[in-house]
Design an enzyme around this catalytic site. Structure first.
Site, PDB file in Angstrom:
ATOM      1  N   TYR A 142      -6.782 -36.749  48.108  1.00  0.00           N
ATOM      2  CA  TYR A 142      -6.341 -35.279  48.528  1.00  0.00           C
ATOM      3  C   TYR A 142      -5.377 -35.408  49.497  1.00  0.00           C
ATOM      4  O   TYR A 142      -5.223 -34.630  49.979  1.00  0.00           O
ATOM      5  CB  TYR A 142      -7.213 -34.708  48.531  1.00  0.00           C
ATOM      6  CG  TYR A 142      -8.118 -34.609  47.891  1.00  0.00           C
ATOM      7  CD1 TYR A 142      -8.460 -35.159  46.233  1.00  0.00           C
ATOM      8  CD2 TYR A 142      -9.750 -33.813  47.631  1.00  0.00           C
ATOM      9  CE1 TYR A 142      -8.558 -33.903  45.387  1.00  0.00           C
ATOM     10  CE2 TYR A 142     -10.648 -33.452  46.610  1.00  0.00           C
ATOM     11  CZ  TYR A 142      -9.987 -33.557  44.955  1.00  0.00           C
ATOM     12  OH  TYR A 142     -11.249 -33.569  44.401  1.00  0.00           O
ATOM     13  N   LYS A 191     -14.763 -46.668  41.085  1.00  0.00           N
ATOM     14  CA  LYS A 191     -14.674 -46.805  39.700  1.00  0.00           C
ATOM     15  C   LYS A 191     -14.343 -48.214  40.478  1.00  0.00           C
ATOM     16  O   LYS A 191     -12.828 -48.393  40.038  1.00  0.00           O
ATOM     17  CB  LYS A 191     -13.756 -45.610  39.003  1.00  0.00           C
ATOM     18  CG  LYS A 191     -12.759 -45.833  37.620  1.00  0.00           C
ATOM     19  CD  LYS A 191     -13.853 -45.950  37.103  1.00  0.00           C
ATOM     20  CE  LYS A 191     -13.315 -45.896  35.655  1.00  0.00           C
ATOM     21  NZ  LYS A 191     -14.566 -45.313  34.406  1.00  0.00           N
ATOM     22  N   ASP A 223     -18.206 -42.177  36.210  1.00  0.00           N
ATOM     23  CA  ASP A 223     -18.366 -41.839  34.887  1.00  0.00           C
ATOM     24  C   ASP A 223     -19.770 -41.481  34.352  1.00  0.00           C
ATOM     25  O   ASP A 223     -20.555 -40.473  34.220  1.00  0.00           O
ATOM     26  CB  ASP A 223     -17.767 -42.251  33.663  1.00  0.00           C
ATOM     27  CG  ASP A 223     -17.027 -43.915  34.025  1.00  0.00           C
ATOM     28  OD1 ASP A 223     -17.913 -44.170  34.368  1.00  0.00           O
ATOM     29  OD2 ASP A 223     -17.143 -44.309  32.641  1.00  0.00           O
ATOM     30  N   ASP A 247     -16.096 -34.493  45.051  1.00  0.00           N
ATOM     31  CA  ASP A 247     -15.894 -33.308  44.738  1.00  0.00           C
ATOM     32  C   ASP A 247     -16.678 -32.711  43.710  1.00  0.00           C
ATOM     33  O   ASP A 247     -17.513 -31.725  43.798  1.00  0.00           O
ATOM     34  CB  ASP A 247     -13.964 -32.954  45.061  1.00  0.00           C
ATOM     35  CG  ASP A 247     -13.586 -31.134  45.284  1.00  0.00           C
ATOM     36  OD1 ASP A 247     -15.089 -30.390  44.740  1.00  0.00           O
ATOM     37  OD2 ASP A 247     -12.897 -31.095  44.512  1.00  0.00           O
ATOM     38  N   ASP A 251     -20.507 -30.282  42.699  1.00  0.00           N
ATOM     39  CA  ASP A 251     -20.263 -29.476  42.557  1.00  0.00           C
ATOM     40  C   ASP A 251     -21.555 -29.697  41.498  1.00  0.00           C
ATOM     41  O   ASP A 251     -22.498 -28.752  41.217  1.00  0.00           O
ATOM     42  CB  ASP A 251     -19.452 -29.190  41.477  1.00  0.00           C
ATOM     43  CG  ASP A 251     -18.503 -27.727  42.551  1.00  0.00           C
ATOM     44  OD1 ASP A 251     -18.750 -27.706  44.061  1.00  0.00           O
ATOM     45  OD2 ASP A 251     -17.587 -27.388  42.291  1.00  0.00           O
TER      46      ASP A 251
END
Ligand code: NAD
Length: 356
Positions: A142, A191, A223, A247, A251
């Protein structure tokens, strides 16, 4: 203990929910013999209306001088037309960066009384959901370069993910410290089978773990983590992860606990000062109608006591008071389900304060 708390009421339902959190903090201070001073700071749409800017200097100074910041929410359709950098929500990013807040802590906790609100199957929920997502907040993809070029007549977009070792070290320490206040287990999510950033992440977290021999460290690919959160959320205590993965996972984690009205969050930096706010927005559709759920803000105040002031007993007391009021069957409209005892924002706050 004497502490100064900067209070940003903000817009929409912000003033209603923050007032209830202040009432609960006042009762907590009284019961445990502390003194909290609340200093208002204007930010967001209300500041634009009054001063023309989303974060006036005096508000920033108030927050910088305080021991912690309590925030309701900012924004609303009234300010949709405001120039991009002066939008109410932009003030949040300015404030986080001015306070050097690099860690976002978001608990996923399901109150047993609200288990019907979870979209997960009953037998999964029965094992309990009580974990904390620690997300790196000011690094990674980001904050890397973003650009779109035209190559051979075709647009090609590039976003750069970058992490320096020291950025990983500091967020890892935040997660291990948080785990020490909980069940002493950190699951670091990356990852590393694909990304260099993740390989550095894993090595660095592993080396920081040596400073915390009392905390167990596990590694998990992102994942797989996304699956495990819905398959067996009870396995997690603290999930540590980078900005974008955090992020998305935070959620997902909020969703499995039901209403967004009850979920708190903390943003922390190097010192003890932090910013505490519910995860929801300013809910303009119900503003001023005494319908908002103040529990997310009240639990954010509990996080403030736990993480900025090291007052675990007091934080426990607030959480227990919320639980008692829910046990007694009281609900705001957003979490009411089939319940008939629907109460307003102010009454919910008063009942929780009274329990303390
Ligand atoms: P929202 O979270 O404000 O509302 C989404 C839905 O959830 C609405 O139906 C609302 O009524 C309900 N809701 C939210 N909080 C509730 C509560 N405490 N009790 C009961 N119901 C609640 O999201 P939105 O509508 O997308 O955004 C509204 C405004 O808030 C926008 O301007 C947005 O930019 C801003 N926003 C601010 C923050 C923040 O200040 N941190 C965060 C997200 C959105």
């Amino acid at each position: 203990m004497e502490k100064t708390i900067a209070v940003i009421h903000g817009d929409g339902i912000g003033p209603e929910i923050v007032e209830q959190a202040i009432a609960v903090l006042r009762c907590t201070a009284q019961r445990f013999g502390h003194s909290f001073t609340f200093i208002p700071a204007e930010m967001g749409g209300c500041a634009i209306d009054k001063y023309g800017v989303n974060l006036p200097q005096q508000s920033l100074d108030t927050c910088l001088a305080a021991d912690a910041v309590l925030l309701g929410a900012v924004g609303g359709p009234k300010w949709d037309g405001v120039e991009k950098t002066n939008r109410p929500e932009k003030a949040l990013l300015k404030l986080r960066s001015a306070l050097g807040l690099y860690a976002n802590l978001r608990p996923a906790q399901l109150f047993g009384q609200l288990s019907d609100a979870s979209p997960l199957r009953r037998e999964i929920v029965a094992n309990g959901i009580d974990f904390l997502v620690v997300r790196e907040l000011i690094g990674g993809i980001y904050f890397g370069e973003h650009q779109t070029d035209e190559i051979d007549g075709e647009p090609v977009a590039t976003d750069v993910m970058r992490y320096a070792q020291n950025e990983i070290e500091r967020i890892a320490r935040t997660a291990f410290e948080a785990a020490r206040k909980r069940r002493h287990l950190v699951t670091s999510v990356d990852k590393s089978n694909v990304l260099d950033c993740s390989r550095l992440w894993r090595q660095t977290v592993q080396s920081i773990a040596a400073e915390y021999p009392d905390v167990e460290l596990r590694h998990m690919l992102v994942d797989n983590c996304a699956m495990q959160i819905v398959r067996d959320p009870a396995q997690f205590d603290v999930i540590l992860t980078e900005n974008m993965f955090g992020d998305i996972l935070s959620d997902e984690a909020s969703m499995i606990t039901g209403s967004i009205g009850i979920i708190p969050s903390a943003s922390l930096g190097a010192g003890s000062r932090g910013m505490y706010e519910p995860i929801h927005g300013s809910a303009p559709d119900i503003a001023g109608q005494d319908k908002a759920n103040p529990i997310g803000t009240i639990l954010s105040a509990a996080m403030m006591l736990r993480y900025s002031f090291d007052l675990a007993k007091e934080a426990d007391a607030i959480e227990a008071a919320v639980s008692k009021v829910l046990n007694a069957g009281y609900r705001t409209a957003d979490i009411a389900g089939d319940h008939t005892t629907v109460i307003g924002c102010a009454e919910m706050g008063q009942r929780i304060a009274r329990e303390i």
